[in-house]
Scaffold this motif. Structure first.
Motif, PDB file in Angstrom:
ATOM      1  N   ILE A   8       0.892  -1.291  -0.092  1.00 26.18           N
ATOM      2  CA  ILE A   8      -0.090  -0.082  -0.008  1.00 26.18           C
ATOM      3  C   ILE A   8       0.976   1.184  -0.001  1.00 26.18           C
ATOM      4  CG2 ILE A   8      -1.666   1.261   1.343  1.00 26.18           C
ATOM      5  CD1 ILE A   8      -2.757  -1.198   0.005  1.00 26.18           C
ATOM      6  N   ALA A   9       1.960   1.158   0.866  1.00 25.42           N
ATOM      7  CA  ALA A   9       2.925   2.303   0.706  1.00 25.42           C
ATOM      8  C   ALA A   9       3.534   2.516  -0.367  1.00 25.42           C
ATOM      9  CB  ALA A   9       3.929   1.987   1.971  1.00 25.42           C
ATOM     10  N   LYS A  10       3.616   1.388  -1.161  1.00 25.25           N
ATOM     11  CA  LYS A  10       4.549   1.781  -2.455  1.00 25.25           C
ATOM     12  C   LYS A  10       3.510   2.137  -3.617  1.00 25.25           C
ATOM     13  CE  LYS A  10       6.679  -1.425  -5.937  1.00 25.25           C
ATOM     14  NZ  LYS A  10       7.082  -3.070  -6.322  1.00 25.25           N
ATOM     15  N   PHE A  11       2.282   1.641  -3.453  1.00 24.13           N
ATOM     16  CA  PHE A  11       1.588   2.238  -4.558  1.00 24.13           C
ATOM     17  C   PHE A  11       0.705   3.514  -4.075  1.00 24.13           C
ATOM     18  CE2 PHE A  11       2.507  -1.291  -6.926  1.00 24.13           C
ATOM     19  CZ  PHE A  11       2.112  -2.488  -6.475  1.00 24.13           C
ATOM     20  N   ARG A  12       1.127   4.060  -2.827  1.00 26.82           N
ATOM     21  CA  ARG A  12       0.343   5.311  -2.776  1.00 26.82           C
ATOM     22  C   ARG A  12       0.330   6.434  -3.685  1.00 26.82           C
ATOM     23  NH1 ARG A  12       2.455   9.247   1.264  1.00 26.82           N
ATOM     24  NH2 ARG A  12       1.070  10.389   1.814  1.00 26.82           N
ATOM     25  N   TYR A  17      -7.047   8.196  -3.615  1.00 25.70           N
ATOM     26  CA  TYR A  17      -7.459   8.086  -2.065  1.00 25.70           C
ATOM     27  C   TYR A  17      -6.370   8.280  -1.398  1.00 25.70           C
ATOM     28  CZ  TYR A  17      -9.509   7.264   2.248  1.00 25.70           C
ATOM     29  OH  TYR A  17     -10.010   7.074   3.692  1.00 25.70           O
ATOM     30  N   LEU A  18      -5.157   6.956  -1.440  1.00 24.49           N
ATOM     31  CA  LEU A  18      -4.139   7.082  -0.486  1.00 24.49           C
ATOM     32  C   LEU A  18      -3.263   8.149  -0.770  1.00 24.49           C
ATOM     33  CD1 LEU A  18      -3.117   3.332  -1.224  1.00 24.49           C
ATOM     34  CD2 LEU A  18      -4.607   4.334   0.629  1.00 24.49           C
ATOM     35  N   SER A  19      -3.022   8.862  -1.924  1.00 28.79           N
ATOM     36  CA  SER A  19      -2.021   9.778  -1.882  1.00 28.79           C
ATOM     37  C   SER A  19      -2.615  11.027  -1.345  1.00 28.79           C
ATOM     38  CB  SER A  19      -1.783  10.096  -3.469  1.00 28.79           C
ATOM     39  OG  SER A  19      -2.942  10.556  -4.176  1.00 28.79           O
ATOM     40  N   ALA A  20      -3.840  11.319  -1.205  1.00 30.07           N
ATOM     41  CA  ALA A  20      -4.384  12.604  -0.388  1.00 30.07           C
ATOM     42  C   ALA A  20      -4.158  12.368   1.121  1.00 30.07           C
ATOM     43  CB  ALA A  20      -5.854  12.572  -1.232  1.00 30.07           C
ATOM     44  N   THR A  25      -2.088   9.154   8.808  1.00 26.42           N
ATOM     45  CA  THR A  25      -3.600   8.713   8.988  1.00 26.42           C
ATOM     46  C   THR A  25      -3.623   7.204   8.292  1.00 26.42           C
ATOM     47  OG1 THR A  25      -4.065  11.081   8.459  1.00 26.42           O
ATOM     48  CG2 THR A  25      -5.589   9.594   7.800  1.00 26.42           C
ATOM     49  N   LEU A  26      -2.909   7.076   7.090  1.00 25.82           N
ATOM     50  CA  LEU A  26      -3.137   5.723   6.726  1.00 25.82           C
ATOM     51  C   LEU A  26      -2.563   4.540   7.730  1.00 25.82           C
ATOM     52  CD1 LEU A  26      -2.083   6.305   3.077  1.00 25.82           C
ATOM     53  CD2 LEU A  26      -4.255   6.104   3.687  1.00 25.82           C
ATOM     54  N   ARG A  27      -1.632   4.865   8.565  1.00 27.62           N
ATOM     55  CA  ARG A  27      -1.092   3.863   9.542  1.00 27.62           C
ATOM     56  C   ARG A  27      -2.326   3.722  10.672  1.00 27.62           C
ATOM     57  NH1 ARG A  27       3.378   1.475  10.103  1.00 27.62           N
ATOM     58  NH2 ARG A  27       4.415   2.684   8.449  1.00 27.62           N
ATOM     59  N   THR A  35     -15.540  -1.644  13.289  1.00 31.13           N
ATOM     60  CA  THR A  35     -16.598  -1.712  14.388  1.00 31.13           C
ATOM     61  C   THR A  35     -17.417  -3.000  14.086  1.00 31.13           C
ATOM     62  OG1 THR A  35     -18.334  -0.151  13.410  1.00 31.13           O
ATOM     63  CG2 THR A  35     -16.490   0.664  15.070  1.00 31.13           C
ATOM     64  N   LYS A  36     -17.728  -3.115  12.655  1.00 36.06           N
ATOM     65  CA  LYS A  36     -18.598  -4.392  12.027  1.00 36.06           C
ATOM     66  C   LYS A  36     -17.761  -5.587  12.110  1.00 36.06           C
ATOM     67  CE  LYS A  36     -22.231  -5.435   9.146  1.00 36.06           C
ATOM     68  NZ  LYS A  36     -23.291  -4.877   8.115  1.00 36.06           N
ATOM     69  N   PHE A  37     -16.324  -5.223  11.623  1.00 42.10           N
ATOM     70  CA  PHE A  37     -15.691  -6.598  11.275  1.00 42.10           C
ATOM     71  C   PHE A  37     -14.123  -6.511  12.244  1.00 42.10           C
ATOM     72  CE2 PHE A  37     -18.133  -6.247   7.662  1.00 42.10           C
ATOM     73  CZ  PHE A  37     -18.559  -7.330   7.443  1.00 42.10           C
ATOM     74  N   PRO A  38     -14.263  -6.793  13.286  1.00 45.33           N
ATOM     75  CA  PRO A  38     -13.231  -6.198  14.455  1.00 45.33           C
ATOM     76  C   PRO A  38     -11.922  -6.791  13.924  1.00 45.33           C
ATOM     77  CG  PRO A  38     -15.064  -7.219  15.665  1.00 45.33           C
ATOM     78  CD  PRO A  38     -15.435  -7.252  14.245  1.00 45.33           C
ATOM     79  N   SER A  39     -11.941  -7.928  13.058  1.00 48.81           N
ATOM     80  CA  SER A  39     -10.543  -8.487  12.575  1.00 48.81           C
ATOM     81  C   SER A  39     -10.017  -7.719  11.259  1.00 48.81           C
ATOM     82  CB  SER A  39     -10.624 -10.118  12.196  1.00 48.81           C
ATOM     83  OG  SER A  39     -11.538 -10.107  11.255  1.00 48.81           O
ATOM     84  N   VAL A  40     -10.784  -6.766  10.770  1.00 47.68           N
ATOM     85  CA  VAL A  40     -10.366  -6.063   9.517  1.00 47.68           C
ATOM     86  C   VAL A  40     -10.379  -4.834   9.848  1.00 47.68           C
ATOM     87  CG1 VAL A  40     -11.355  -5.476   7.369  1.00 47.68           C
ATOM     88  CG2 VAL A  40     -11.970  -7.737   8.384  1.00 47.68           C
ATOM     89  N   SER A  41      -9.291  -3.980   9.334  1.00 51.73           N
ATOM     90  CA  SER A  41      -8.774  -2.670   9.407  1.00 51.73           C
ATOM     91  C   SER A  41      -9.762  -1.763   8.812  1.00 51.73           C
ATOM     92  CB  SER A  41      -7.598  -2.351   9.199  1.00 51.73           C
ATOM     93  OG  SER A  41      -7.283  -2.588   7.575  1.00 51.73           O
ATOM     94  N   ARG A  42     -10.033  -0.549   9.338  1.00 51.81           N
ATOM     95  CA  ARG A  42     -10.832   0.469   8.636  1.00 51.81           C
ATOM     96  C   ARG A  42     -10.291   0.723   7.382  1.00 51.81           C
ATOM     97  NH1 ARG A  42      -9.891   5.660  12.030  1.00 51.81           N
ATOM     98  NH2 ARG A  42     -11.122   6.441  10.318  1.00 51.81           N
ATOM     99  N   LEU A  43      -8.881   0.618   6.846  1.00 52.16           N
ATOM    100  CA  LEU A  43      -8.455   0.999   5.744  1.00 52.16           C
ATOM    101  C   LEU A  43      -8.904  -0.253   4.940  1.00 52.16           C
ATOM    102  CD1 LEU A  43      -6.532   2.727   4.015  1.00 52.16           C
ATOM    103  CD2 LEU A  43      -4.580   0.981   4.578  1.00 52.16           C
ATOM    104  N   MET A  44      -9.074  -1.534   5.247  1.00 52.71           N
ATOM    105  CA  MET A  44      -9.589  -2.403   4.120  1.00 52.71           C
ATOM    106  C   MET A  44     -11.089  -2.406   3.661  1.00 52.71           C
ATOM    107  SD  MET A  44      -8.620  -4.732   2.496  1.00 52.71           S
ATOM    108  CE  MET A  44      -7.039  -5.525   3.098  1.00 52.71           C
ATOM    109  N   VAL A  45     -11.824  -1.841   5.113  1.00 53.07           N
ATOM    110  CA  VAL A  45     -13.138  -1.630   4.666  1.00 53.07           C
ATOM    111  C   VAL A  45     -13.170  -0.408   3.591  1.00 53.07           C
ATOM    112  CG1 VAL A  45     -15.335  -0.672   5.861  1.00 53.07           C
ATOM    113  CG2 VAL A  45     -13.832  -2.349   7.255  1.00 53.07           C
ATOM    114  N   LYS A  46     -12.504   0.700   3.929  1.00 56.62           N
ATOM    115  CA  LYS A  46     -12.496   1.793   2.785  1.00 56.62           C
ATOM    116  C   LYS A  46     -11.887   1.506   1.470  1.00 56.62           C
ATOM    117  CE  LYS A  46     -12.972   5.501   3.950  1.00 56.62           C
ATOM    118  NZ  LYS A  46     -14.147   6.426   4.057  1.00 56.62           N
TER     119      LYS A  46
END
Length: 682
Positions: A8-12, A17-20, A25-27, A35-46
């Protein structure tokens, strides 16, 4: 929870979205659970809201492990924060967006479901087991224990050292202090120098940070010489210099280099890093009770050479003659000493006082070690470097003679090192000095003895490049004129630069993350490649963009660079020179003020550039002018190895024709080689 994947850092830079968003923030998003999928990060949901990544993740999940679709199907995207909408984002195709491309080019489902245990048994890696998508899927299916986790290392014996955890920890340190390095995919195009393409051949960019300062990497004479050598001698050297790797071409190059620096002998290494390390470590170890005096800004190759020698060392302040003398005075004159310095310091562009350093060394019984890596090809009437340039007229009178200018700066330097991989456009390094010194290094230095010799075509190309530049001054003249123009344009726009008299244009940013972001924005939005420079190459707080104009840059390319730099500074809020100087206690302000107080006139004078007599080369203009090849210099360069390359029976078209183009009956194997035994002498 997933940490921010390196991909993700490489392709930012390629993702709107990532570059902005800032890396911080991304970290945070990558380490905060949904909140809905505790094993999944907010970034993956985004990512599931992205018009490109959503179908890509669906496809990837079906190919890897069933169940991931539950994340992307039937989910109502949470309300976006202001500015988070994808509605105004142009959706890239998989061929343009590397993130989408990676997700949509997975192997077929059968291949993706290879049994991890069977792969491990066969000693193969398991890509799915380390994929963020696969780990996330396993979490949702409750099968996490079957997949190795980055920080658990379940297969490691608890009584053994956890190497994987150590590697990850060291990398995490780099990410935290913003010194982690990202390598851009830049592919220089020979017939369009200084243009390159990125991962896609269709995406072309202007390169403004190449160390191929004069564009010799695409010079027709150099390329022709290398093709002829390939046809004559093949691809590799065949061994070390001691075993099959010492050919006439290698000896010819060393003779050329000795002549260039007006020394008795020279020795070629695989790189100048190796040359510096091997020479300093060998001398420091062999000279009894040796003390090495090193400039504080010396290159890592010299620092490591000194360290490997285990000799006593004294580090003197950068270009500070008083400090150097104070340290030299501490030791008896009969104690062997080496004063090591560079002629041009590549990150700040400062130039060493060679005459004065050599005079001090002689006064206190020391020898001098002058690294001309960033100066050979660039300075002097024949391109021998700054030491030659300081006695420009005297060397011009001597011409191509190998005789030294007695008492000149180059004559005073006991050891000169240089590279074949920057202004000369090929690869390799070398030392030049007295015959006995060179022979001693040849006989004792492990870095020379135990490494495979450079390939013949590389060596031949290097000699052609040197021979050409010895006869053709206009490449370095035009390069210097472009440097003057760019520095003047930046100065007028209040862009902060480290003042210097050389060809380096260091644009100060003062923050690692901001310098990286500026570099990314130039590449992404303006198709300009300038790499950011951070610690440990430069001190923390002195991060910069290092720009190196070439003679091949056109007026239009320079104007585009200047306007793009201005836009990036405004967009990112990077401080201008006047703003830094207002912060008198800041690191950047102190650096600027110090360098301003030491400001020296450019090494190249108006007379040397041909501005006084009207012989100065003209700056290139898009579509109206092309780089000028020195005809006489080309002839000199081509003839250097004619006695070896232009012999009967050798093809001169450049390369062997493809097998299918060789005459013969269809289906028959073409015979390219027919070895024969060498007859015994009568």
């Amino acid at each position: 929870m997933d940490k921010l994947p390196a991909s993700i850092a490489k392709f930012r830079p390629m993702c709107p979205y990532l570059s902005a968003r800032k890396m911080k923030t991304l970290r945070t998003m990558s380490t905060t659970p949904s909140t809905k999928f505790p094993s999944v990060s907010r970034l993956m949901v985004k990512a599931t809201e992205c018009p490109t990544m959503r179908p890509a993740l669906l496809l990837r999940s079906h190919e890897q492990v069933a169940g991931y679709a539950s994340l992307t199907e039937g989910v109502t995207p949470p309300p976006m924060e202001k500015g988070d909408s994808y509605s105004n984002v142009k959706t890239p195709s998989p061929g343009v967006c590397p993130v989408a491309h990676a997700a949509t080019t997975a192997p077929d489902a059968k291949a993706a479901h290879v049994n991890p245990a069977s792969q491990l048994a066969e000693g193969k890696s398991n890509p799915a087991s380390t994929s963020p998508v696969a780990r996330l899927t396993a979490d949702m299916d409750g099968t996490t224990s079957a997949i190795p986790q980055p920080h658990h290392h379940a297969n490691i014996d608890p009584t053994h050292f956890d190497y994987a955890a150590f590697y990850e920890g060291e990398l995490e340190k780099k990410h935290k202090d913003k010194s982690y390095r990202y390598f851009n995919n830049i592919n220089r195009i020979a017939n369009k120098f200084p243009v390159a393409h990125t991962a896609s051949p269709a995406d072309e960019v202007d390169v403004w940070c190449s160390n191929d300062y004069l564009g010799m990497g695409r010079n027709p004479v150099v390329l022709d010489t290398m093709h002829r050598t390939l046809n004559r001698y093949g691809a590799g050297a065949g061994g070390t210099r001691n075993i099959a790797g010492n050919g006439a071409i290698h000896l010819s190059l060393e003779k050329e280099l000795a002549n260039l620096h007006r020394k008795e002998a020279a020795l070629v290494f695989s790189s100048c890093y190796v040359a510096n390390d091997a020479t300093l470590s060998t001398l420091g170890a062999k000279l009894p009770e040796c003390v090495i005096f090193s400039d504080s800004l010396n290159h890592a190759s010299m620092i490591n050479g000194i360290r490997h020698s285990r000799a006593r060392k004294e580090i003197f302040k950068h270009n500070d003659l008083a400090d150097l003398e104070a340290k030299l005075q501490k030791y008896p004159k009969e104690t062997p000493k080496i004063v090591a310095f560079e002629s041009v310091y590549s990150m700040c562009g400062s130039v060493s006082p060679i005459h004065e350093i050599c005079d001090l060394a002689k006064k206190y019984g020391a020898i001098t070690f002058n690294d001309e890596v960033h100066a050979v090809g660039m300075y002097g009437p024949r391109g021998a470097g700054v030491a030659e340039h300081l006695d420009f007229e005297a060397h011009g009178v001597l011409g191509q003679s190998g005789e030294p200018v007695k008492g000149g700066a180059m004559d005073k330097c006991d050891i000169i090192t240089g590279t074949l991989g920057k202004a000369f456009g090929v690869v390799g390094g070398y030392i030049a000095g007295s015959a006995h010194l060179v022979d001693m290094i040849r006989s004792y230095a492990p870095g020379f003895i135990f490494t495979t010799s450079l390939p013949p075509h590389t060596v031949a190309g290097a000699q052609a490049s040197i021979a050409y530049q010895k006869e053709h001054v206009n490449d370095r003249r035009l390069q210097q004129l472009n440097v003057r123009t760019l520095k003047a344009r930046y100065e007028a726009m209040d862009i902060p630069m480290v003042p210097n008299p050389s060809h380096i244009v260091p644009v100060l940013v003062g923050d690692a993350a901001l310098a990286k972001e500026a570099s990314d924005m130039l590449l992404r939005d303006h198709r300009i490649y300038v790499q950011s420079i951070n610690y440990p190459t430069v001190p923390v707080g002195e991060e910069r963009l290092r720009i190196t104009p070439t003679p091949g840059h056109t007026f239009e390319q320079m104007e585009r660079l200047v306007s793009s730099t201005d836009h990036v500074f405004n967009k990112l809020g990077i401080k201008r020179k006047s703003e830094w100087l207002a912060l008198a206690e800041s690191t950047v302000a102190k650096l600027l003020l110090k360098r301003e107080s030491e400001r020296a006139e450019p090494l190249w004078t108006d007379r040397q550039l041909g501005l006084k007599d009207g012989t100065a080369p003209k700056q290139l203009v898009d579509g109206k002018s092309r780089s000028v090849l020195g005809v006489e210099a080309s002839q000199h360069a081509r003839m250097r190895l004619a006695h070896l390359l232009d012999v009967e029976g050798v093809m001169h078209e450049g390369v062997y024709p493809p097998v299918h183009a060789i005459p013969g009956a269809p289906g028959r194997r073409a015979k390219l080689f027919g070895p024969r035994a060498v007859p015994a002498s009568a």
